[in-house]
Enzyme design. Structure first.
Site, short mmCIF file in Angstrom:
data_model
loop_
_atom_site.label_atom_id
_atom_site.label_comp_id
_atom_site.label_asym_id
_atom_site.label_seq_id
_atom_site.Cartn_x
_atom_site.Cartn_y
_atom_site.Cartn_z
N LYS A 195 0.83 -1.20 0.00
CA LYS A 195 0.00 0.00 0.00
C LYS A 195 0.87 1.25 0.00
O LYS A 195 0.70 2.15 -0.84
CB LYS A 195 -0.92 0.02 1.21
CG LYS A 195 -1.88 1.21 1.24
CD LYS A 195 -2.52 1.39 2.59
CE LYS A 195 -1.57 2.11 3.55
NZ LYS A 195 -2.22 2.51 4.81
N ASP A 213 -6.32 1.01 0.93
CA ASP A 213 -6.41 1.33 2.35
C ASP A 213 -7.78 0.91 2.87
O ASP A 213 -8.54 0.26 2.16
CB ASP A 213 -6.12 2.81 2.59
CG ASP A 213 -7.26 3.71 2.10
OD1 ASP A 213 -8.15 3.21 1.37
OD2 ASP A 213 -7.25 4.90 2.44
#
Length: 327
Positions: A195, A213
């Protein structure tokens, strides 16, 4: 002999019916002519059906819950997903990463610090951090206790201090003090996962990536783009619905929508611009006036999360966030 006479009489009767049977098909043949006329409109209905199917989505979004995922084809899913992204792009034309940064090093550190806290809190904290430690070399040699004191407002400050000092040392020792521009190198840094790596690649190097996320995970499942729960599998499933060139902006659009309108606990369904395309419509407040009160940041006339937002955001009516400790 009478029996013999009666036999031919009976045979004569069917012989008279035989021509009648020949006439019957002649009468039926014109009746069959309209049959092809009845079949003719059938293809017309088939051509109209797809249009009605797509039109029914905005007309009654609640019905799509039952229709999907059982009734939605792969092609229909791709079209719906891309349409959602296009409409979000019109709602958030100024969408951008909500972390303040001036270079890749600041972005990777800020992204690591954003774990389990808001971007606003990170933006209010990093000015002091980068003022004292502007380079990887200086942060790598920092006193951990001093860094902890600066990072305390972000929460989990001891673990985060260890990560940012560790990744700074790795940058100095392995990459000459420069943030690498490859995924396989970024994920080797302490505290950096896929991420964080995609945030850096997409926003500091212009290389497409999907940022999965908590907001992104929540929304793509609500929209039935995927039923996966593992971030890596979500990334793969959603990435397959869009061209690679869309990935970074798609991430911004989805995350911005999750922070401003499609909240975790109570989505503002009545104020949502993509409600007609959402299978989860109705999970939140559907009354427009009540839903409007649930909006956040610039959608509610409030400051955003960046102290130094892009000019495009300010031009669109957005407001900069206050610095840490400001009244």
């Amino acid at each position: 002999m009478r029996k013999a006479a009666s036999a031919p009489a009976k045979k004569a009767a069917p012989s008279k019916k035989a021509p009648a049977a020949k006439k019957a098909p002649a009468k039926k043949s014109p009746a069959r002519k309209p049959a092809p006329l009845k079949k003719a409109p059938a293809p017309k209905k088939q051509l109209v059906a797809p249009k009605k199917a797509t039109a029914s989505v905005p007309a009654a979004p609640a019905k799509t819950v039952a229709a999907h995922p059982r009734g939605e084809s792969r092609t229909a899913l791709v079209r719906r997903a891309r349409r959602i992204n296009r409409e979000l792009a019109e709602v958030y034309p100024y969408a951008h990463p909500e972390l303040d940064f001036d270079n890749p090093f600041q972005l990777v550190v800020a992204t690591v610090l954003s774990a389990q806290t808001t971007d606003l809190r990170v933006n209010q904290t990093t000015p002091a951090l980068f003022a004292k430690y502007p380079t990887p070399e200086e942060l790598a040699a920092a006193n951990p206790e001093e860094v902890e004191e600066i990072l305390r407002p972000t929460g989990f400050f001891r673990a985060k201090t260890k990560s940012v000092i560790g990744l700074s040392k790795a940058l100095v020792e392995q990459f000459g003090g420069e943030v690498p521009g490859r995924l396989e190198d970024l994920v080797k840094l302490p505290g950096v996962g896929r991420k964080t790596a995609f945030v850096v690649l997409g926003n500091a190097f212009g290389r497409p990536g999907i940022t999965v996320d908590t907001h992104f995970q929540r929304l793509v499942r609500r929209w039935k783009w995927t039923d996966e729960t593992d971030p890596d599998k979500i990334e793969a499933a959603v990435g397959a619905l869009f061209p690679k060139s869309d990935w970074t902006d798609l991430s911004h659009h989805v995350i911005w929508h999750g922070r401003r309108i499609c909240h975790a606990r109570k989505p503002a369904c009545g104020a949502c611009p993509i409600a007609p395309l959402c299978p989860a419509y109705g999970e939140g407040e559907t009354d427009p006036e009540k839903a409007t009160k649930l909006l956040k940041y610039e959608k509610a006339g409030q400051p955003g999360q960046r102290l130094k937002p892009p000019q495009a955001y300010l031009d669109a009516g957005g407001r900069a966030a206050p610095p840490l400790g400001a009244g």
